[in-house]
Design a protein around this motif. Sequence first.
Motif, PDB file in Angstrom:
ATOM      1  N   MET A   1       1.320  -1.284  -0.026  1.00 23.65           N
ATOM      2  CA  MET A   1       0.269  -0.061  -0.602  1.00 23.65           C
ATOM      3  C   MET A   1       1.296   0.672   0.196  1.00 23.65           C
ATOM      4  N   THR A   2       0.398   1.930  -1.135  1.00 20.57           N
ATOM      5  CA  THR A   2       1.193   3.154  -0.758  1.00 20.57           C
ATOM      6  C   THR A   2       0.516   4.222  -0.376  1.00 20.57           C
ATOM      7  N   SER A   3       1.856   5.352   0.644  1.00 21.87           N
ATOM      8  CA  SER A   3       1.251   6.556   1.277  1.00 21.87           C
ATOM      9  C   SER A   3       0.540   7.267   0.285  1.00 21.87           C
ATOM     10  N   SER A   4      -0.510   7.360   1.440  1.00 22.64           N
ATOM     11  CA  SER A   4      -1.237   8.785   0.306  1.00 22.64           C
ATOM     12  C   SER A   4      -0.747   9.796   0.270  1.00 22.64           C
ATOM     13  N   SER A   5       0.463  10.309   0.778  1.00 23.66           N
ATOM     14  CA  SER A   5       1.299  11.630  -0.090  1.00 23.66           C
ATOM     15  C   SER A   5       2.025  10.756  -0.855  1.00 23.66           C
ATOM     16  N   SER A   6       2.748  10.046  -1.708  1.00 23.90           N
ATOM     17  CA  SER A   6       3.170   9.717  -2.786  1.00 23.90           C
ATOM     18  C   SER A   6       2.163   8.878  -3.891  1.00 23.90           C
ATOM     19  N   ARG A   7       0.962   8.762  -3.111  1.00 18.09           N
ATOM     20  CA  ARG A   7      -0.252   8.557  -4.364  1.00 18.09           C
ATOM     21  C   ARG A   7      -0.433   9.199  -5.409  1.00 18.09           C
ATOM     22  N   LYS A   8      -0.388   8.881  -6.453  1.00 20.03           N
ATOM     23  CA  LYS A   8      -0.441   9.753  -7.958  1.00 20.03           C
ATOM     24  C   LYS A   8      -2.149  10.118  -7.682  1.00 20.03           C
ATOM     25  N   PRO A   9      -2.683  10.983  -8.035  1.00 17.26           N
ATOM     26  CA  PRO A   9      -4.290  10.824  -8.307  1.00 17.26           C
ATOM     27  C   PRO A   9      -4.187  10.852  -9.473  1.00 17.26           C
ATOM     28  N   ILE A  10      -5.918   9.638  -9.873  1.00 23.18           N
ATOM     29  CA  ILE A  10      -6.512   9.228 -10.679  1.00 23.18           C
ATOM     30  C   ILE A  10      -6.743  10.711 -11.447  1.00 23.18           C
ATOM     31  N   ARG A  11      -6.334  11.277 -12.641  1.00 18.21           N
ATOM     32  CA  ARG A  11      -6.045  12.397 -13.628  1.00 18.21           C
ATOM     33  C   ARG A  11      -6.970  12.279 -15.020  1.00 18.21           C
ATOM     34  N   VAL A 151     -12.599   6.418  -6.196  1.00 14.26           N
ATOM     35  CA  VAL A 151     -12.297   7.302  -6.686  1.00 14.26           C
ATOM     36  C   VAL A 151     -11.697   7.158  -5.385  1.00 14.26           C
ATOM     37  N   ASP A 152     -12.083   7.649  -4.932  1.00 17.30           N
ATOM     38  CA  ASP A 152     -12.627   8.050  -2.659  1.00 17.30           C
ATOM     39  C   ASP A 152     -11.777   6.748  -1.847  1.00 17.30           C
ATOM     40  N   ALA A 153     -12.092   5.571  -2.939  1.00 20.46           N
ATOM     41  CA  ALA A 153     -11.589   4.253  -2.249  1.00 20.46           C
ATOM     42  C   ALA A 153     -10.288   4.142  -2.510  1.00 20.46           C
ATOM     43  N   TYR A 154      -9.641   4.139  -3.383  1.00 18.35           N
ATOM     44  CA  TYR A 154      -8.946   4.761  -4.331  1.00 18.35           C
ATOM     45  C   TYR A 154      -7.566   5.820  -2.973  1.00 18.35           C
ATOM     46  N   ASN A 155      -7.929   6.591  -2.986  1.00 22.05           N
ATOM     47  CA  ASN A 155      -7.322   7.639  -1.967  1.00 22.05           C
ATOM     48  C   ASN A 155      -6.732   7.202  -0.820  1.00 22.05           C
ATOM     49  N   GLU A 156      -8.080   5.978   0.012  1.00 16.45           N
ATOM     50  CA  GLU A 156      -7.172   5.440   0.764  1.00 16.45           C
ATOM     51  C   GLU A 156      -6.452   4.025   0.830  1.00 16.45           C
ATOM     52  N   VAL A 157      -6.731   3.203   0.122  1.00 17.26           N
ATOM     53  CA  VAL A 157      -5.784   2.296  -0.167  1.00 17.26           C
ATOM     54  C   VAL A 157      -4.522   2.188  -1.895  1.00 17.26           C
ATOM     55  N   GLY A 158      -5.148   3.001  -2.299  1.00 15.04           N
ATOM     56  CA  GLY A 158      -4.674   3.138  -3.261  1.00 15.04           C
ATOM     57  C   GLY A 158      -3.800   2.159  -4.126  1.00 15.04           C
ATOM     58  N   GLY A 159      -3.286   1.420  -5.084  1.00 13.83           N
ATOM     59  CA  GLY A 159      -2.714  -0.099  -5.668  1.00 13.83           C
ATOM     60  C   GLY A 159      -4.063   0.159  -6.747  1.00 13.83           C
ATOM     61  N   ASN A 160      -4.442  -0.681  -7.769  1.00 17.45           N
ATOM     62  CA  ASN A 160      -5.615  -1.517  -8.711  1.00 17.45           C
ATOM     63  C   ASN A 160      -6.841  -1.797  -8.144  1.00 17.45           C
ATOM     64  N   LEU A 161      -8.076  -0.766  -8.811  1.00 19.66           N
ATOM     65  CA  LEU A 161      -9.436  -1.300  -7.711  1.00 19.66           C
ATOM     66  C   LEU A 161      -9.899  -1.708  -8.846  1.00 19.66           C
ATOM     67  N   ILE A 217      -9.672   0.995 -11.853  1.00 20.68           N
ATOM     68  CA  ILE A 217      -8.726   2.051 -11.437  1.00 20.68           C
ATOM     69  C   ILE A 217      -7.874   1.445 -11.870  1.00 20.68           C
ATOM     70  N   LEU A 218      -6.208   1.444 -12.449  1.00 13.33           N
ATOM     71  CA  LEU A 218      -5.073   0.841 -12.836  1.00 13.33           C
ATOM     72  C   LEU A 218      -3.974   1.237 -12.623  1.00 13.33           C
ATOM     73  N   GLN A 219      -2.656   0.479 -11.999  1.00 15.84           N
ATOM     74  CA  GLN A 219      -1.493   1.676 -12.387  1.00 15.84           C
ATOM     75  C   GLN A 219      -0.771   0.979 -13.563  1.00 15.84           C
ATOM     76  N   PRO A 220      -0.036   2.056 -13.950  1.00 21.31           N
ATOM     77  CA  PRO A 220       0.974   1.849 -15.296  1.00 21.31           C
ATOM     78  C   PRO A 220       1.142   0.310 -15.872  1.00 21.31           C
ATOM     79  N   GLU A 221       1.776   0.049 -14.337  1.00 20.29           N
ATOM     80  CA  GLU A 221       2.636  -1.131 -14.879  1.00 20.29           C
ATOM     81  C   GLU A 221       1.405  -2.248 -15.399  1.00 20.29           C
ATOM     82  N   VAL A 222       0.294  -2.496 -15.749  1.00 19.90           N
ATOM     83  CA  VAL A 222      -0.297  -3.026 -16.931  1.00 19.90           C
ATOM     84  C   VAL A 222      -0.102  -2.314 -18.418  1.00 19.90           C
ATOM     85  N   MET A 223       0.151  -1.779 -18.721  1.00 15.66           N
ATOM     86  CA  MET A 223       0.507  -1.770 -19.488  1.00 15.66           C
ATOM     87  C   MET A 223       1.644  -2.565 -20.070  1.00 15.66           C
TER      88      MET A 223
END
Length: 299
Positions: A1-11, A151-161, A217-223
Amino acid sequence: MTSSSSRKPIRKAVFPVAGMGTRFLPATKAIPKEMLPVIDRPLIQYAVDEAREAGIEQLIFVTGRGKTAIVEHFDHAFELETTMAERAKSLEILEPTRIQPGNLVAVRQQVPMGLGHAIWCARAIVGDEPFAIFLPDELMIGQPGCMKQMVDAYNEVGGNLISVLEVPEEEVSSYGVIAPGARGLGADGALTEVTGLVEKPRREDAPSNLIISGRYILQPEVMRVLEGQEKGAGGEIQLTDAMARMIGTQPFHAVTFAGKRYDCGSKTGFVEATLAIALQRPDMADDVRAMMQRLLAEG
């Protein structure tokens, strides 16, 4: 789980809209399936509205031949707007169709090689950011919308949803199903740890009755996984296979959507969505309810 401070937003969000819509022929011979109206908005507009509610800024349409109407729908219609202004008609109704300059990108999927391939076609625009995926056929109606919940859940836990819905056990063989780990996670208890994904299992083999429902919501590593992935079911590159390979390497959770899903990939689901939304609208509900009662009595 990434910290909220280092988590990139979903843009950014990817909308795979290259399909030919053959189930709706002849209506879709010259009109993209995504432009078929549900009441007075094309199907794609519902997904875009959901994305913008969730704070997404850049819309990436993965298109194919004959799909230019989708992009044009979100462009300025100068003749229409000029005529409406001259006649003192409000342009407010067109506001949801306007996208900030530079925030709409279209890329081509020249060969129909599956959902995973369609997502991979957007790799240069996604870059190194996490991103959302919308399958517009899945019309998700909720307050807030499905992606805002995610997105609200992603802001809690990060990763993939992924978004999921509970269905009766006898229906699981028609869908992709998650294998659940810990349940009841997150501030509202709507999160479930995902330990595996099973495509269309037999009822007796299904690890749960939680089906994947068209929002990710996926992390770029999926590419990079999709880059080297071989063809799967149907001879296509499957997104589900790529996601399954990421489980265990990054956090992976399911968000149980609090709302309604309508399968607008089928004719019956499209009619159901149209009627359900009409019954929610104050300007139509009474007339539509009376019409339905009359038709049932006549039936």
